[in-house]
Write an enzyme that holds these catalytic residues in place. Structure first.
Site, mmCIF file in Angstrom:
data_model
loop_
_atom_site.group_PDB
_atom_site.id
_atom_site.type_symbol
_atom_site.label_atom_id
_atom_site.label_comp_id
_atom_site.label_asym_id
_atom_site.label_seq_id
_atom_site.Cartn_x
_atom_site.Cartn_y
_atom_site.Cartn_z
ATOM 1 N N LYS A 107 0.969 -1.301 0.176
ATOM 2 C CA LYS A 107 -0.051 -0.113 -0.003
ATOM 3 C C LYS A 107 0.811 1.193 -0.112
ATOM 4 O O LYS A 107 1.948 0.975 0.546
ATOM 5 C CB LYS A 107 -0.890 -0.060 1.171
ATOM 6 C CG LYS A 107 -2.015 0.935 1.080
ATOM 7 C CD LYS A 107 -3.216 0.220 0.284
ATOM 8 C CE LYS A 107 -4.288 1.033 0.386
ATOM 9 N NZ LYS A 107 -5.537 -0.012 -0.375
HETATM 10 P P1 NAD Z 1 -12.937 7.723 -2.925
HETATM 11 O O1 NAD Z 1 -11.924 8.999 -2.507
HETATM 12 O O2 NAD Z 1 -13.523 7.840 -4.291
HETATM 13 O O3 NAD Z 1 -14.405 8.245 -1.734
HETATM 14 C C1 NAD Z 1 -14.212 8.297 -0.369
HETATM 15 C C2 NAD Z 1 -15.619 8.561 0.032
HETATM 16 O O4 NAD Z 1 -15.366 8.589 1.438
HETATM 17 C C3 NAD Z 1 -16.144 10.167 -0.291
HETATM 18 O O5 NAD Z 1 -17.347 10.099 -0.469
HETATM 19 C C4 NAD Z 1 -15.785 10.758 0.816
HETATM 20 O O6 NAD Z 1 -16.391 12.171 0.944
HETATM 21 C C5 NAD Z 1 -16.010 9.943 1.900
HETATM 22 N N1 NAD Z 1 -15.221 10.153 3.386
HETATM 23 C C6 NAD Z 1 -13.788 10.690 3.241
HETATM 24 N N2 NAD Z 1 -13.576 10.610 4.527
HETATM 25 C C7 NAD Z 1 -14.817 10.404 5.418
HETATM 26 C C8 NAD Z 1 -15.070 10.703 6.766
HETATM 27 N N3 NAD Z 1 -14.172 10.909 7.405
HETATM 28 N N4 NAD Z 1 -16.567 10.211 6.849
HETATM 29 C C9 NAD Z 1 -17.163 9.851 6.161
HETATM 30 N N5 NAD Z 1 -17.141 9.718 4.732
HETATM 31 C C10 NAD Z 1 -15.654 10.248 4.518
HETATM 32 O O7 NAD Z 1 -12.478 6.585 -1.996
HETATM 33 P P2 NAD Z 1 -12.933 5.040 -2.627
HETATM 34 O O8 NAD Z 1 -11.876 4.732 -3.450
HETATM 35 O O9 NAD Z 1 -14.099 5.044 -2.882
HETATM 36 O O10 NAD Z 1 -12.469 4.397 -1.422
HETATM 37 C C11 NAD Z 1 -13.424 4.114 -0.350
HETATM 38 C C12 NAD Z 1 -13.041 2.788 0.695
HETATM 39 O O11 NAD Z 1 -12.986 1.720 -0.228
HETATM 40 C C13 NAD Z 1 -11.543 3.074 1.245
HETATM 41 O O12 NAD Z 1 -11.701 2.394 2.469
HETATM 42 C C14 NAD Z 1 -10.616 2.443 0.173
HETATM 43 O O13 NAD Z 1 -9.451 1.846 0.915
HETATM 44 C C15 NAD Z 1 -11.597 1.179 -0.059
HETATM 45 N N6 NAD Z 1 -11.323 0.373 -1.295
HETATM 46 C C16 NAD Z 1 -11.058 0.997 -2.381
HETATM 47 C C17 NAD Z 1 -10.740 0.509 -3.624
HETATM 48 C C18 NAD Z 1 -10.922 0.926 -4.862
HETATM 49 O O14 NAD Z 1 -10.784 0.373 -6.134
HETATM 50 N N7 NAD Z 1 -10.956 2.225 -5.098
HETATM 51 C C19 NAD Z 1 -10.616 -1.010 -3.524
HETATM 52 C C20 NAD Z 1 -10.922 -1.858 -2.411
HETATM 53 C C21 NAD Z 1 -11.289 -0.954 -1.314
#
Ligand code: NAD
Length: 430
Positions: free
Chosen positions: A122
């Site tokens: 990561k």
């Molecule tokens: P992103 O940046 O596209 O979206 C994040 C979302 O969370 C946004 O709506 C943001 O406003 C919200 N957010 C941020 N801080 C927050 C808080 N303190 N309280 C509530 N909401 C909050 O990110 P993403 O890619 O959608 O990732 C979201 C989660 O999914 C993370 O835990 C990430 O590790 C996990 N994840 C992502 C992927 C991927 O392919 N993008 C894959 C596996 C896991």
């Protein structure tokens, strides 16, 4: 504010869980419990409880107003027994050494569970991406790529997007790396399709979450197409989860972003909500629903709760008040070990992150394969292959949980840690 971190290579073990555990303490808590169940030898436990390599870098960049600001960045390679290191890059204010270490270890377990030939890694840059201009983000990404270029590579370590980063970030990374090493599309996944990205990668994590949710709900004798779902986070994963679950007939009752959430017991009109979000830059103040805080969203009456934002939101403090019958962890690490015990005691199924959100890395694997072969798959092929892997992994977790009488998280960790330990042993690590 950065958390205090253990020394590199130091085995961290907190035996009595608390909500004050750091992300890495929580991630290793689940690992040590698994190592106990599996009876892992001490040397193997030490190898798997610590990172293989940790790189911390300074990233000075010139801000638009002329001043130099120095950011901190990390690339952590947890374990490479099963293949090249693989994991996303997070741009977030909380992305410190402890958090990135925890996420790197989770990637090792996730990649083993979904059975893609990758180890776990990561990366993170401690910053507030919402406060950076496009130019500042580009300079930060390019400089960070140069700083970590010594340890990444197509057969070594392949980054991808995560919170705060996206396909554009990957395009800059690929370009920066290519300036030094020549055209290398396989250096990152989650790229724009025009640059060698895979069809279906953008929505892959959400699609995988929905596939896993449908499958798990049926296993729990729920009719998924009749379920009401609350989703915390409306970024890449939250949005696609909502959109694709709605296509399956589910009612999306609530969603939120960092500013707060919106709830409509009759179901949200997603098309109107997305239009509102685009104009207002947030889901808050959407007229056709009731405002809720991010904490309130977790406790709403619903069938399925999907945290899809940050870690540590379901805690010992609120686990008792959760009304959902099933939680699907689209985010990484959203449930603390204390909450995990409370939910287990209450008979609420928790579909763990290393299973639920594995769709992203699975399609990243397909993207890497396409880049290496210089061949493009059709979207239909990508989605069919994704479905196969999500189904196989979900079945194996439910089967192991049934056979051993353990929670879904314990079953998932048991399968994953066994696979990594076996590969590490075959390689002669220990
Ligand atoms: P992103 O940046 O596209 O979206 C994040 C979302 O969370 C946004 O709506 C943001 O406003 C919200 N957010 C941020 N801080 C927050 C808080 N303190 N309280 C509530 N909401 C909050 O990110 P993403 O890619 O959608 O990732 C979201 C989660 O999914 C993370 O835990 C990430 O590790 C996990 N994840 C992502 C992927 C991927 O392919 N993008 C894959 C596996 C896991």
């Amino acid at each position: 504010m950065a958390r205090t971190s253990a020394e590199a290579g130091e085995v961290v073990r907190v035996t009595e869980p608390s909500d004050e555990m750091t992300p890495f303490e929580a991630a290793t808590f689940f690992f040590h419990e698994t190592a106990d169940r599996l009876g892992l030898a001490d040397e193997m436990r030490q190898v798997l409880a610590t990172s293989y390599r940790e790189l911390a870098v300074q990233i000075p960049i010139r801000m638009d107003k002329g001043k130099i600001e120095v950011f901190r960045g990390f690339r952590i390679q947890h374990n490479g027994a099963r293949g090249p290191y693989k994991g996303g890059i997070r741009f977030h204010e909380s992305a410190d050494l402890d958090e990135v270490r925890a996420l790197a270890a989770l990637m090792t377990w996730k990649n083993a569970l979904i059975d893609v030939p990758f180890g776990g890694a990561k990366g993170g840059v401690q910053c507030e991406p919402g406060l950076l201009s496009e130019g500042e983000k580009e300079r930060l990404t390019r400089r960070f790529t140069t700083m970590i270029s010594y340890i990444i590579g197509v057969n070594r370590d392949i980054p991808a997007p995560d919170m705060g980063t996206n396909a554009q970030t990957m395009a800059w990374m690929m370009d920066s790396y290519g300036q030094k090493m020549g055209y290398t599309p396989g250096i990152v996944t989650g790229k724009p399709v025009e640059l060698g990205g895979s069809p279906g990668r953008e929505e892959a994590t959400g699609r995988g979450v929905v596939m896993c949710t449908m499958h798990s709900a049926r296993k729990r004798d729920m009719k998924p197409e009749e379920c009401g779902i609350a989703i915390q986070g409306f970024g890449n994963v939250g949005y696609w989860t909502a959109a694709l679950a709605a296509e399956e007939g589910c009612k999306i009752l609530a969603v939120s972003d960092v500013g707060g959430g919106i709830y409509n017991p009759k179901g949200l009109d997603l098309e109107a909500l997305v239009k509102h979000q685009r104009e207002a830059m947030s889901v808050t103040n959407f007229p056709d629903g009731e405002a809720v805080t991010n904490d309130e969203l977790l406790e709403l009456p619903c069938d399925i709760l999907i945290p899809a934002a940050i870690e540590g939101v379901i805690t010992g403090e609120n686990a008792d008040r959760i009304q959902a019958r099933m939680i699907v962890e689209a985010a990484n690490g959203p449930t603390t070990p204390v909450a995990d015990r409370v939910l287990s005691g209450r008979g609420i199924a928790v579909v763990p992150d290393i299973l639920a959100n594995a769709g992203g890395v699975t399609v990243s694997y397909f993207e890497w394969v396409q880049n290496i072969q210089q061949f493009r798959w059709e979207l239909d092929t990508v989605n069919k292959e994704l479905q196969k892997r999500m189904t196989t992994a979900t079945e194996s977790v439910f089967e192991r949980s049934r056979a051993d009488g353990t929670s879904l998280r314990d079953a998932a960790f048991d399968i994953a840690v066994e696979r990594v330990a076996h590969a590490a042993h075959l390689r002669g690590y220990v």
